[in-house]
Design a protein around this motif. Structure first.
Motif, PDB file in Angstrom:
ATOM      1  N   LEU A   1       6.568  -1.838   9.779  1.00 59.51           N
ATOM      2  CA  LEU A   1       6.476  -0.604   9.010  1.00 59.51           C
ATOM      3  C   LEU A   1       5.408  -0.701   7.931  1.00 59.51           C
ATOM      4  O   LEU A   1       4.647   0.256   7.706  1.00 59.51           O
ATOM      5  CB  LEU A   1       7.833  -0.283   8.383  1.00 59.51           C
ATOM      6  N   LEU A   2       5.338  -1.828   7.251  1.00 65.63           N
ATOM      7  CA  LEU A   2       4.324  -2.010   6.208  1.00 65.63           C
ATOM      8  C   LEU A   2       2.918  -1.998   6.792  1.00 65.63           C
ATOM      9  O   LEU A   2       1.994  -1.396   6.227  1.00 65.63           O
ATOM     10  CB  LEU A   2       4.578  -3.319   5.455  1.00 65.63           C
ATOM     11  N   THR A   3       2.756  -2.653   7.925  1.00 68.96           N
ATOM     12  CA  THR A   3       1.447  -2.687   8.580  1.00 68.96           C
ATOM     13  C   THR A   3       1.019  -1.282   8.996  1.00 68.96           C
ATOM     14  O   THR A   3      -0.135  -0.888   8.785  1.00 68.96           O
ATOM     15  CB  THR A   3       1.492  -3.623   9.797  1.00 68.96           C
ATOM     16  N   ALA A   4       1.960  -0.529   9.550  1.00 69.56           N
ATOM     17  CA  ALA A   4       1.656   0.842   9.957  1.00 69.56           C
ATOM     18  C   ALA A   4       1.344   1.731   8.759  1.00 69.56           C
ATOM     19  O   ALA A   4       0.591   2.704   8.869  1.00 69.56           O
ATOM     20  CB  ALA A   4       2.829   1.427  10.740  1.00 69.56           C
ATOM     21  N   ALA A   5       1.888   1.374   7.584  1.00 71.16           N
ATOM     22  CA  ALA A   5       1.660   2.154   6.368  1.00 71.16           C
ATOM     23  C   ALA A   5       0.389   1.732   5.635  1.00 71.16           C
ATOM     24  O   ALA A   5       0.101   2.247   4.547  1.00 71.16           O
ATOM     25  CB  ALA A   5       2.855   2.031   5.438  1.00 71.16           C
ATOM     26  N   GLY A   6      -0.353   0.770   6.213  1.00 69.76           N
ATOM     27  CA  GLY A   6      -1.621   0.380   5.626  1.00 69.76           C
ATOM     28  C   GLY A   6      -1.599  -0.909   4.838  1.00 69.76           C
ATOM     29  O   GLY A   6      -2.571  -1.227   4.133  1.00 69.76           O
ATOM     30  N   TYR A   7      -0.511  -1.680   4.954  1.00 73.43           N
ATOM     31  CA  TYR A   7      -0.439  -2.982   4.272  1.00 73.43           C
ATOM     32  C   TYR A   7      -0.138  -4.046   5.330  1.00 73.43           C
ATOM     33  O   TYR A   7       1.022  -4.384   5.566  1.00 73.43           O
ATOM     34  CB  TYR A   7       0.643  -2.977   3.192  1.00 73.43           C
ATOM     35  N   PRO A   8      -1.171  -4.576   5.989  1.00 80.50           N
ATOM     36  CA  PRO A   8      -0.946  -5.545   7.076  1.00 80.50           C
ATOM     37  C   PRO A   8      -0.278  -6.823   6.563  1.00 80.50           C
ATOM     38  O   PRO A   8      -0.741  -7.434   5.592  1.00 80.50           O
ATOM     39  CB  PRO A   8      -2.366  -5.840   7.588  1.00 80.50           C
ATOM     40  N   ILE A   9       0.801  -7.209   7.209  1.00 79.87           N
ATOM     41  CA  ILE A   9       1.490  -8.448   6.845  1.00 79.87           C
ATOM     42  C   ILE A   9       2.270  -8.939   8.057  1.00 79.87           C
ATOM     43  O   ILE A   9       2.818  -8.143   8.827  1.00 79.87           O
ATOM     44  CB  ILE A   9       2.433  -8.235   5.636  1.00 79.87           C
ATOM     45  N   GLU A  10       2.297 -10.254   8.246  1.00 80.17           N
ATOM     46  CA  GLU A  10       3.047 -10.855   9.340  1.00 80.17           C
ATOM     47  C   GLU A  10       4.507 -11.032   8.929  1.00 80.17           C
ATOM     48  O   GLU A  10       4.808 -11.251   7.752  1.00 80.17           O
ATOM     49  CB  GLU A  10       2.452 -12.214   9.716  1.00 80.17           C
TER      50      GLU A  10
ATOM     51  N   ASP B   1      13.094  -3.604  -3.324  1.00 79.67           N
ATOM     52  CA  ASP B   1      12.438  -4.505  -4.270  1.00 79.67           C
ATOM     53  C   ASP B   1      11.158  -5.102  -3.683  1.00 79.67           C
ATOM     54  O   ASP B   1      10.192  -5.363  -4.410  1.00 79.67           O
ATOM     55  CB  ASP B   1      13.397  -5.622  -4.695  1.00 79.67           C
ATOM     56  N   ILE B   2      11.155  -5.331  -2.373  1.00 80.85           N
ATOM     57  CA  ILE B   2       9.931  -5.814  -1.720  1.00 80.85           C
ATOM     58  C   ILE B   2       8.817  -4.793  -1.888  1.00 80.85           C
ATOM     59  O   ILE B   2       7.683  -5.135  -2.262  1.00 80.85           O
ATOM     60  CB  ILE B   2      10.185  -6.091  -0.227  1.00 80.85           C
TER      61      ILE B   2
ATOM     62  N   LEU C   1       8.524  -2.491  -4.193  1.00 82.17           N
ATOM     63  CA  LEU C   1       8.117  -2.425  -5.597  1.00 82.17           C
ATOM     64  C   LEU C   1       7.175  -3.569  -5.955  1.00 82.17           C
ATOM     65  O   LEU C   1       6.171  -3.368  -6.646  1.00 82.17           O
ATOM     66  CB  LEU C   1       9.350  -2.453  -6.500  1.00 82.17           C
ATOM     67  N   ARG C   2       7.469  -4.754  -5.471  1.00 83.88           N
ATOM     68  CA  ARG C   2       6.615  -5.904  -5.770  1.00 83.88           C
ATOM     69  C   ARG C   2       5.248  -5.765  -5.106  1.00 83.88           C
ATOM     70  O   ARG C   2       4.219  -6.080  -5.718  1.00 83.88           O
ATOM     71  CB  ARG C   2       7.304  -7.196  -5.336  1.00 83.88           C
ATOM     72  N   ILE C   3       5.236  -5.304  -3.862  1.00 88.87           N
ATOM     73  CA  ILE C   3       3.961  -5.124  -3.167  1.00 88.87           C
ATOM     74  C   ILE C   3       3.136  -4.041  -3.850  1.00 88.87           C
ATOM     75  O   ILE C   3       1.915  -4.169  -4.002  1.00 88.87           O
ATOM     76  CB  ILE C   3       4.196  -4.791  -1.682  1.00 88.87           C
ATOM     77  N   GLU C   4       3.791  -2.970  -4.286  1.00 92.61           N
ATOM     78  CA  GLU C   4       3.079  -1.911  -4.993  1.00 92.61           C
ATOM     79  C   GLU C   4       2.444  -2.428  -6.279  1.00 92.61           C
ATOM     80  O   GLU C   4       1.291  -2.097  -6.603  1.00 92.61           O
ATOM     81  CB  GLU C   4       4.026  -0.750  -5.300  1.00 92.61           C
ATOM     82  N   GLN C   5       3.177  -3.275  -7.001  1.00 91.81           N
ATOM     83  CA  GLN C   5       2.644  -3.845  -8.241  1.00 91.81           C
ATOM     84  C   GLN C   5       1.466  -4.777  -7.971  1.00 91.81           C
ATOM     85  O   GLN C   5       0.474  -4.786  -8.713  1.00 91.81           O
ATOM     86  CB  GLN C   5       3.745  -4.602  -8.983  1.00 91.81           C
TER      87      GLN C   5
ATOM     88  N   GLN D   1      -0.924  -0.258  -4.269  1.00 88.42           N
ATOM     89  CA  GLN D   1      -0.792   0.687  -3.166  1.00 88.42           C
ATOM     90  C   GLN D   1       0.595   1.303  -3.216  1.00 88.42           C
ATOM     91  O   GLN D   1       1.589   0.598  -3.392  1.00 88.42           O
ATOM     92  CB  GLN D   1      -0.996  -0.021  -1.825  1.00 88.42           C
ATOM     93  N   LEU D   2       0.668   2.616  -3.080  1.00 94.50           N
ATOM     94  CA  LEU D   2       1.941   3.315  -3.138  1.00 94.50           C
ATOM     95  C   LEU D   2       2.441   3.626  -1.728  1.00 94.50           C
ATOM     96  O   LEU D   2       1.649   3.934  -0.839  1.00 94.50           O
ATOM     97  CB  LEU D   2       1.800   4.611  -3.932  1.00 94.50           C
ATOM     98  N   PHE D   3       3.754   3.541  -1.552  1.00 91.89           N
ATOM     99  CA  PHE D   3       4.371   3.832  -0.263  1.00 91.89           C
ATOM    100  C   PHE D   3       5.290   5.042  -0.393  1.00 91.89           C
ATOM    101  O   PHE D   3       5.841   5.302  -1.462  1.00 91.89           O
ATOM    102  CB  PHE D   3       5.181   2.640   0.242  1.00 91.89           C
ATOM    103  N   GLN D   4       5.480   5.744   0.690  1.00 92.25           N
ATOM    104  CA  GLN D   4       6.413   6.868   0.700  1.00 92.25           C
ATOM    105  C   GLN D   4       7.844   6.347   0.587  1.00 92.25           C
ATOM    106  O   GLN D   4       8.211   5.353   1.214  1.00 92.25           O
ATOM    107  CB  GLN D   4       6.255   7.677   1.977  1.00 92.25           C
TER     108      GLN D   4
END
Length: 227
Positions: free
Chosen positions: A29-38, A53-54, A56-60, A64-67
């Protein structure tokens, strides 16, 4: 074991091999939202945290903001995958049954998810009525806050200083230590990685096991001496 009032088990990644399943869904889901991660990196860095919380931490970290709908989507997909795929970790039934005193579960997962995974893996009978979700505590604060551990100890009538916690994540270890409890780290699930045991030790675990066969003798040994 006179030195043990209560043994608290984390659920995901300790009793059931679920962390890697959740990580795969969330990474997709994160990769599809524009934040590639394994999935392996997600599990290594953020194991033990809620997906909220994951995010929120990635956004900080990434600015990058997520829906917000991503959280609900992840929860539904993870629940679906867990109901179909989750397995108990080898040897866990025997390990849980070996504890002579009081036991319970403390988890960041929802009560509904815990009910489903414990039922599927035939672990629920061991913990019926003694499953504590951080979402159901008065503060609703998830690990690494100590709240769910202290809440469980109060409900179980246990002294936190005589309570042992089994955790697979640094966030869980930190929460248990903040509650004044003793911690045994566990690295026997599929999401384990090189350096996992060292990180748990650095976070405050007194020792780390990777097989449930080692649990009983380790608990017995640690219970014989005060920290």
């Amino acid at each position: 074991m006179s030195g043990v009032d209560l043994v608290i088990f984390d659920c995901d990644g300790v009793l059931v091999d679920s962390e890697i399943i959740a990580a795969r869904v969330e990474a997709e889901l994160l990769t599809a939202a524009g934040y590639p991660i394994e999935a392996e990196d997600l599990a290594r860095i953020y194991a033990g945290l809620t997906f909220r919380d994951i995010l929120l931490r990635i956004e900080q970290e990434s600015q990058q903001l997520f829906q917000a709908t991503l959280i609900d989507e992840a929860e539904k997909l993870v629940d679906r995958r867990l109901r179909a795929e989750v397995r108990a970790i080898d040897g866990v039934h025997e390990a849980v049954a070996s504890v002579e005193g009081k036991i319970c579960i403390c988890s960041n997962s929802s009560a509904e998810r815990l009910q489903a995974t414990l039922t599927r893996t035939n672990l629920l009978p061991f913990f019926e009525g003694r499953v504590f979700s951080s979402l159901d505590t008065p503060s609703r604060k998830p690990k690494p806050a100590p709240d769910v551990f202290l809440y469980a100890a109060e409900k179980m009538g246990a002294d936190p200083r005589k309570t042992f916690v089994i955790e697979d994540s640094t966030h869980g270890v930190a929460g248990a230590r903040a509650a004044g409890m003793r911690v045994i780290g566990f690295t026997g699930a599929s999401h384990t990685y090189p350096g996992h045991a060292d990180q748990l030790t650095e976070a405050g675990a007194e020792t780390v096991i990777r097989r449930w066969a080692d649990f009983s003798p380790v608990l017995a040994a640690l219970s014989e001496w005060a920290e």
